[in-house]
Design a protein around this motif. Structure first.
Motif, mmCIF file in Angstrom:
data_model
loop_
_atom_site.group_PDB
_atom_site.id
_atom_site.type_symbol
_atom_site.label_atom_id
_atom_site.label_comp_id
_atom_site.label_asym_id
_atom_site.label_seq_id
_atom_site.Cartn_x
_atom_site.Cartn_y
_atom_site.Cartn_z
ATOM 1 N N ALA A 13 0.781 -1.212 -0.050
ATOM 2 C CA ALA A 13 -0.259 0.024 0.077
ATOM 3 C C ALA A 13 0.975 1.139 0.029
ATOM 4 O O ALA A 13 0.531 2.393 -0.736
ATOM 5 N N THR A 14 2.024 1.111 0.759
ATOM 6 C CA THR A 14 2.771 2.388 0.603
ATOM 7 C C THR A 14 3.496 2.722 -0.563
ATOM 8 O O THR A 14 3.439 3.852 -1.216
ATOM 9 N N GLY A 15 3.909 1.741 -1.331
ATOM 10 C CA GLY A 15 4.572 1.714 -2.528
ATOM 11 C C GLY A 15 3.538 2.214 -3.713
ATOM 12 O O GLY A 15 3.558 3.020 -4.453
ATOM 13 N N LEU A 16 2.211 1.750 -3.577
ATOM 14 C CA LEU A 16 1.241 2.203 -4.634
ATOM 15 C C LEU A 16 0.849 3.611 -4.220
ATOM 16 O O LEU A 16 0.818 4.152 -5.280
ATOM 17 N N ASN A 17 0.853 3.962 -2.738
ATOM 18 C CA ASN A 17 0.647 5.453 -2.458
ATOM 19 C C ASN A 17 1.755 6.337 -2.962
ATOM 20 O O ASN A 17 1.579 7.357 -3.414
ATOM 21 N N ASN A 18 2.856 5.831 -3.081
ATOM 22 C CA ASN A 18 4.022 6.693 -3.385
ATOM 23 C C ASN A 18 3.828 7.057 -4.942
ATOM 24 O O ASN A 18 4.214 8.051 -5.645
ATOM 25 N N VAL A 19 3.438 5.949 -5.602
ATOM 26 C CA VAL A 19 3.128 5.826 -7.250
ATOM 27 C C VAL A 19 2.006 7.102 -7.266
ATOM 28 O O VAL A 19 2.069 8.124 -8.437
ATOM 29 N N ALA A 20 1.008 6.934 -6.398
ATOM 30 C CA ALA A 20 -0.273 7.769 -6.826
ATOM 31 C C ALA A 20 0.441 9.468 -6.606
ATOM 32 O O ALA A 20 0.126 10.174 -7.192
ATOM 33 N N GLY A 60 -3.682 9.225 -10.610
ATOM 34 C CA GLY A 60 -3.366 9.184 -9.203
ATOM 35 C C GLY A 60 -4.284 8.902 -8.223
ATOM 36 O O GLY A 60 -4.075 8.033 -7.262
ATOM 37 N N VAL A 61 -5.508 9.269 -8.340
ATOM 38 C CA VAL A 61 -6.661 8.928 -7.552
ATOM 39 C C VAL A 61 -6.808 7.463 -7.554
ATOM 40 O O VAL A 61 -7.068 6.764 -6.651
ATOM 41 N N ALA A 62 -6.927 6.762 -8.828
ATOM 42 C CA ALA A 62 -6.921 5.426 -9.018
ATOM 43 C C ALA A 62 -6.084 4.516 -8.383
ATOM 44 O O ALA A 62 -6.471 3.609 -7.583
ATOM 45 N N VAL A 63 -4.889 5.003 -8.163
ATOM 46 C CA VAL A 63 -3.796 4.133 -7.715
ATOM 47 C C VAL A 63 -3.716 4.451 -6.209
ATOM 48 O O VAL A 63 -3.787 3.406 -5.394
ATOM 49 N N HIS A 64 -4.151 5.363 -5.644
ATOM 50 C CA HIS A 64 -4.363 5.722 -4.426
ATOM 51 C C HIS A 64 -5.565 4.860 -3.917
ATOM 52 O O HIS A 64 -5.516 4.216 -2.744
ATOM 53 N N TRP A 65 -6.530 4.752 -4.757
ATOM 54 C CA TRP A 65 -7.938 3.963 -4.201
ATOM 55 C C TRP A 65 -7.358 2.470 -4.055
ATOM 56 O O TRP A 65 -7.793 1.637 -3.440
ATOM 57 N N ALA A 66 -6.570 2.029 -5.223
ATOM 58 C CA ALA A 66 -6.141 0.852 -5.041
ATOM 59 C C ALA A 66 -5.256 0.449 -3.659
ATOM 60 O O ALA A 66 -5.380 -0.686 -3.433
ATOM 61 N N ALA A 67 -4.608 1.312 -3.339
ATOM 62 C CA ALA A 67 -3.454 1.454 -2.192
ATOM 63 C C ALA A 67 -4.586 1.093 -0.993
ATOM 64 O O ALA A 67 -4.345 0.442 0.011
ATOM 65 N N ARG A 68 -5.675 2.137 -1.008
ATOM 66 C CA ARG A 68 -6.629 1.827 0.287
ATOM 67 C C ARG A 68 -7.280 0.506 0.057
ATOM 68 O O ARG A 68 -7.380 -0.096 1.009
ATOM 69 N N ARG A 69 -7.484 -0.041 -1.048
ATOM 70 C CA ARG A 69 -8.005 -1.212 -1.349
ATOM 71 C C ARG A 69 -7.338 -2.436 -0.688
ATOM 72 O O ARG A 69 -7.930 -3.491 -0.202
ATOM 73 N N ALA A 70 -6.060 -2.253 -0.696
ATOM 74 C CA ALA A 70 -5.141 -3.385 -0.393
ATOM 75 C C ALA A 70 -5.143 -3.327 1.246
ATOM 76 O O ALA A 70 -5.013 -4.688 1.534
ATOM 77 N N LEU A 71 -5.360 -2.282 1.651
ATOM 78 C CA LEU A 71 -5.225 -2.154 3.324
ATOM 79 C C LEU A 71 -6.522 -3.149 3.820
ATOM 80 O O LEU A 71 -6.560 -3.480 4.884
ATOM 81 N N ARG A 72 -7.553 -3.122 3.101
ATOM 82 C CA ARG A 72 -8.692 -3.888 3.554
ATOM 83 C C ARG A 72 -8.183 -5.485 3.724
ATOM 84 O O ARG A 72 -9.135 -5.946 4.407
ATOM 85 N N SER A 73 -7.271 -6.009 3.282
ATOM 86 C CA SER A 73 -7.100 -7.024 3.620
ATOM 87 C C SER A 73 -6.057 -7.550 4.870
ATOM 88 O O SER A 73 -5.623 -8.728 4.847
ATOM 89 N N LEU A 74 -5.980 -6.560 5.457
ATOM 90 C CA LEU A 74 -5.333 -6.829 6.826
ATOM 91 C C LEU A 74 -6.079 -7.612 7.556
ATOM 92 O O LEU A 74 -7.243 -7.534 7.659
ATOM 93 N N LYS A 75 -5.178 -8.557 8.509
ATOM 94 C CA LYS A 75 -5.817 -9.501 9.093
ATOM 95 C C LYS A 75 -5.774 -8.863 10.715
ATOM 96 O O LYS A 75 -4.401 -8.574 10.989
ATOM 97 N N PRO A 76 -6.671 -9.463 11.476
ATOM 98 C CA PRO A 76 -6.425 -8.934 12.917
ATOM 99 C C PRO A 76 -5.395 -9.945 13.398
ATOM 100 O O PRO A 76 -5.220 -10.880 13.256
#
Length: 76
Positions: A13-20, A60-76
């Motif tokens: 997610a950090t890498g994707l956000n940097n690209v965004a 940029g908005v689309a790639v940032h959205w993908a980064a946020r989407r990736a964070l949804r797969s975090l496990k507790p």
């Protein structure tokens, strides 16, 4: 294993956000900076320039959205 997965997901997610951020700089900051230094004058703010900025900002908005989407797969 959950901790490893979470760290890898956060790294992705950090890498994707940097690209965004880079896309936003290319599409938004660069044209404004060029105009402020006189490289591109206000009359050259043509349809092509606006389209260029819109495409890069949208990407940029689309790639940032993908980064946020990736964070949804975090496990507790």
């Amino acid at each position: 294993m959950n901790q490893i997965h979470n760290e890898q997901t956060k790294l992705l997610a950090t890498g994707l956000n940097n690209v965004a951020v880079a896309f936003v700089v290319i599409g938004g900051v660069t044209p404004v900076t060029a105009m402020s230094f006189g490289v591109a004058s206000a009359p050259s703010l043509s349809f092509g320039t606006v389209a260029f900025a819109t495409v890069w900002l949208s990407a940029g908005v689309a790639v940032h959205w993908a980064a946020r989407r990736a964070l949804r797969s975090l496990k507790p």
